[in-house]
Design a protein around this motif. Structure first.
Motif, PDB file in Angstrom:
ATOM      1  N   GLN A  48       0.822  -1.208   0.000  1.00 30.50           N
ATOM      2  CA  GLN A  48       0.000   0.000   0.000  1.00 30.50           C
ATOM      3  C   GLN A  48       0.855   1.256   0.000  1.00 30.50           C
ATOM      4  OE1 GLN A  48      -2.318  -0.800   3.492  1.00 30.50           O
ATOM      5  NE2 GLN A  48      -3.628  -2.294   2.446  1.00 30.50           N
ATOM      6  N   SER A  49       1.943   1.238   0.735  1.00 25.38           N
ATOM      7  CA  SER A  49       2.836   2.396   0.782  1.00 25.38           C
ATOM      8  C   SER A  49       3.445   2.695  -0.585  1.00 25.38           C
ATOM      9  CB  SER A  49       3.940   2.145   1.818  1.00 25.38           C
ATOM     10  OG  SER A  49       4.881   3.185   1.804  1.00 25.38           O
ATOM     11  N   ILE A  50       3.881   1.657  -1.272  1.00 27.91           N
ATOM     12  CA  ILE A  50       4.473   1.854  -2.598  1.00 27.91           C
ATOM     13  C   ILE A  50       3.416   2.313  -3.594  1.00 27.91           C
ATOM     14  CG2 ILE A  50       5.559   0.644  -4.534  1.00 27.91           C
ATOM     15  CD1 ILE A  50       7.144  -0.941  -2.423  1.00 27.91           C
ATOM     16  N   ILE A  51       2.218   1.756  -3.526  1.00 29.14           N
ATOM     17  CA  ILE A  51       1.142   2.188  -4.414  1.00 29.14           C
ATOM     18  C   ILE A  51       0.814   3.656  -4.168  1.00 29.14           C
ATOM     19  CG2 ILE A  51      -1.293   1.878  -5.030  1.00 29.14           C
ATOM     20  CD1 ILE A  51       0.559  -0.344  -6.066  1.00 29.14           C
ATOM     21  N   ASP A  52       0.767   4.072  -2.909  1.00 33.39           N
ATOM     22  CA  ASP A  52       0.511   5.486  -2.598  1.00 33.39           C
ATOM     23  C   ASP A  52       1.576   6.391  -3.214  1.00 33.39           C
ATOM     24  OD1 ASP A  52      -1.800   4.900  -1.208  1.00 33.39           O
ATOM     25  OD2 ASP A  52      -0.852   4.984   0.770  1.00 33.39           O
ATOM     26  N   ASP A  53       2.825   5.978  -3.133  1.00 36.81           N
ATOM     27  CA  ASP A  53       3.905   6.761  -3.735  1.00 36.81           C
ATOM     28  C   ASP A  53       3.761   6.819  -5.257  1.00 36.81           C
ATOM     29  OD1 ASP A  53       4.966   7.180  -1.220  1.00 36.81           O
ATOM     30  OD2 ASP A  53       6.450   5.579  -1.392  1.00 36.81           O
ATOM     31  N   LEU A  54       3.391   5.712  -5.860  1.00 38.30           N
ATOM     32  CA  LEU A  54       3.201   5.679  -7.316  1.00 38.30           C
ATOM     33  C   LEU A  54       2.018   6.535  -7.738  1.00 38.30           C
ATOM     34  CD1 LEU A  54       3.930   1.898  -7.921  1.00 38.30           C
ATOM     35  CD2 LEU A  54       5.295   3.831  -8.776  1.00 38.30           C
TER      36      LEU A  54
ATOM     37  N   ILE B 225       2.196   6.136 -16.545  1.00 35.48           N
ATOM     38  CA  ILE B 225       2.082   4.983 -15.649  1.00 35.48           C
ATOM     39  C   ILE B 225       0.699   4.891 -15.006  1.00 35.48           C
ATOM     40  CG2 ILE B 225       4.567   4.916 -15.176  1.00 35.48           C
ATOM     41  CD1 ILE B 225       3.921   6.129 -12.393  1.00 35.48           C
ATOM     42  N   ALA B 226      -0.215   5.778 -15.359  1.00 34.84           N
ATOM     43  CA  ALA B 226      -1.529   5.835 -14.712  1.00 34.84           C
ATOM     44  C   ALA B 226      -2.297   4.524 -14.825  1.00 34.84           C
ATOM     45  CB  ALA B 226      -2.347   6.987 -15.275  1.00 34.84           C
ATOM     46  N   PHE B 227      -2.333   3.930 -15.999  1.00 32.40           N
ATOM     47  CA  PHE B 227      -3.087   2.689 -16.156  1.00 32.40           C
ATOM     48  C   PHE B 227      -2.517   1.587 -15.273  1.00 32.40           C
ATOM     49  CE2 PHE B 227      -3.622  -1.520 -17.969  1.00 32.40           C
ATOM     50  CZ  PHE B 227      -5.005  -1.600 -18.000  1.00 32.40           C
ATOM     51  N   THR B 228      -1.209   1.438 -15.288  1.00 34.05           N
ATOM     52  CA  THR B 228      -0.578   0.365 -14.513  1.00 34.05           C
ATOM     53  C   THR B 228      -0.769   0.588 -13.021  1.00 34.05           C
ATOM     54  OG1 THR B 228       1.052   0.138 -16.278  1.00 34.05           O
ATOM     55  CG2 THR B 228       1.551  -0.954 -14.198  1.00 34.05           C
ATOM     56  N   VAL B 229      -0.635   1.829 -12.571  1.00 31.85           N
ATOM     57  CA  VAL B 229      -0.837   2.135 -11.149  1.00 31.85           C
ATOM     58  C   VAL B 229      -2.282   1.823 -10.752  1.00 31.85           C
ATOM     59  CG1 VAL B 229      -0.853   3.958  -9.401  1.00 31.85           C
ATOM     60  CG2 VAL B 229       1.026   3.824 -11.037  1.00 31.85           C
ATOM     61  N   ASP B 230      -3.228   2.211 -11.599  1.00 32.68           N
ATOM     62  CA  ASP B 230      -4.630   1.899 -11.319  1.00 32.68           C
ATOM     63  C   ASP B 230      -4.838   0.391 -11.248  1.00 32.68           C
ATOM     64  OD1 ASP B 230      -7.575   2.458 -11.175  1.00 32.68           O
ATOM     65  OD2 ASP B 230      -7.512   1.405 -13.097  1.00 32.68           O
ATOM     66  N   TYR B 231      -4.236  -0.326 -12.157  1.00 32.14           N
ATOM     67  CA  TYR B 231      -4.410  -1.778 -12.221  1.00 32.14           C
ATOM     68  C   TYR B 231      -3.896  -2.459 -10.949  1.00 32.14           C
ATOM     69  CZ  TYR B 231      -4.678  -6.386 -14.429  1.00 32.14           C
ATOM     70  OH  TYR B 231      -4.984  -7.693 -14.734  1.00 32.14           O
ATOM     71  N   VAL B 232      -2.689  -2.122 -10.514  1.00 30.27           N
ATOM     72  CA  VAL B 232      -2.135  -2.774  -9.323  1.00 30.27           C
ATOM     73  C   VAL B 232      -2.784  -2.252  -8.038  1.00 30.27           C
ATOM     74  CG1 VAL B 232       0.039  -3.436 -10.400  1.00 30.27           C
ATOM     75  CG2 VAL B 232      -0.115  -1.231  -9.232  1.00 30.27           C
TER      76      VAL B 232
ATOM     77  N   LEU C 245       6.775  -2.458 -12.523  1.00 30.55           N
ATOM     78  CA  LEU C 245       6.512  -1.028 -12.697  1.00 30.55           C
ATOM     79  C   LEU C 245       7.635  -0.177 -12.106  1.00 30.55           C
ATOM     80  CD1 LEU C 245       4.773   1.393 -13.481  1.00 30.55           C
ATOM     81  CD2 LEU C 245       3.427   0.999 -11.396  1.00 30.55           C
ATOM     82  N   LEU C 246       8.152  -0.567 -10.963  1.00 34.07           N
ATOM     83  CA  LEU C 246       9.267   0.168 -10.352  1.00 34.07           C
ATOM     84  C   LEU C 246      10.516   0.091 -11.231  1.00 34.07           C
ATOM     85  CD1 LEU C 246       8.814  -0.832  -6.611  1.00 34.07           C
ATOM     86  CD2 LEU C 246       8.318   1.395  -7.663  1.00 34.07           C
ATOM     87  N   ARG C 247      10.733  -1.037 -11.870  1.00 29.97           N
ATOM     88  CA  ARG C 247      11.856  -1.151 -12.815  1.00 29.97           C
ATOM     89  C   ARG C 247      11.657  -0.201 -13.997  1.00 29.97           C
ATOM     90  NH1 ARG C 247      11.792  -6.745 -14.772  1.00 29.97           N
ATOM     91  NH2 ARG C 247      13.456  -5.978 -16.110  1.00 29.97           N
ATOM     92  N   TYR C 248      10.417  -0.069 -14.462  1.00 28.59           N
ATOM     93  CA  TYR C 248      10.109   0.861 -15.552  1.00 28.59           C
ATOM     94  C   TYR C 248      10.375   2.300 -15.103  1.00 28.59           C
ATOM     95  CZ  TYR C 248       7.441   3.682 -18.813  1.00 28.59           C
ATOM     96  OH  TYR C 248       7.064   4.640 -19.720  1.00 28.59           O
ATOM     97  N   VAL C 249       9.936   2.640 -13.909  1.00 31.99           N
ATOM     98  CA  VAL C 249      10.159   4.002 -13.394  1.00 31.99           C
ATOM     99  C   VAL C 249      11.656   4.285 -13.310  1.00 31.99           C
ATOM    100  CG1 VAL C 249       9.917   5.488 -11.366  1.00 31.99           C
ATOM    101  CG2 VAL C 249       7.952   4.158 -12.179  1.00 31.99           C
ATOM    102  N   LYS C 250      12.419   3.313 -12.838  1.00 34.42           N
ATOM    103  CA  LYS C 250      13.873   3.505 -12.764  1.00 34.42           C
ATOM    104  C   LYS C 250      14.481   3.747 -14.149  1.00 34.42           C
ATOM    105  CE  LYS C 250      18.244   1.727 -11.387  1.00 34.42           C
ATOM    106  NZ  LYS C 250      19.057   0.744 -10.767  1.00 34.42           N
ATOM    107  N   GLY C 251      14.008   3.021 -15.149  1.00 35.13           N
ATOM    108  CA  GLY C 251      14.554   3.153 -16.495  1.00 35.13           C
ATOM    109  C   GLY C 251      14.096   4.395 -17.232  1.00 35.13           C
TER     110      GLY C 251
END
Length: 111
Positions: A32-38, A48-55, A73-79
């Motif tokens: 939940q903490s990571i989702i809130d940050d995303l 990343i809106a669709f993926t964040v909504d999905y997870v 998704l976090l790997r994508y954000v890093k890249g």
């Protein structure tokens, strides 16, 4: 995740997750903490809106397969850390936005 290998898409193709997953549970507080940050990051990273909504759908009872999608998704954000939206202030002119959306509600197997 600091040393993870970056990826170029935000979610695996044709990924189908469900709330009825039977794989092992993961720490809901961390999930939940990571989702809130995303969710906060979506303000400047609408790609990343669709993926964040999905997870986000699995915050109540996250499982290993849900967690794997978040890590992807976090790997994508890093890249793509250098991507974002900048709204420059231009004197005397009005901004005009055109927005497009591609939702995938037909892919929601939990209905």
């Amino acid at each position: 995740m600091a040393e993870c290998k970056p990826c170029v898409i935000s979610m695996e193709e044709r990924l189908k997750l469900t709330k009825a997953s039977t794989v092992a549970k993961v720490d809901a507080t961390l999930y939940q903490s990571i989702i809130d940050d995303l969710r906060y990051l979506v303000h400047t990273r609408p790609n990343i809106a669709f993926t964040v909504d999905y997870v986000s759908r699995f915050m109540e009872d996250p499982r290993e397969d849900h967690w794997a999608a978040v890590k992807w998704l976090l790997r994508y954000v890093k890249g793509t850390v250098d991507h974002g939206i900048i709204f420059p202030k231009i004197d005397g002119s009005r901004m005009q936005f055109t927005v497009f959306s591609d939702a995938d509600m037909a892919g929601d197997i939990d209905g």
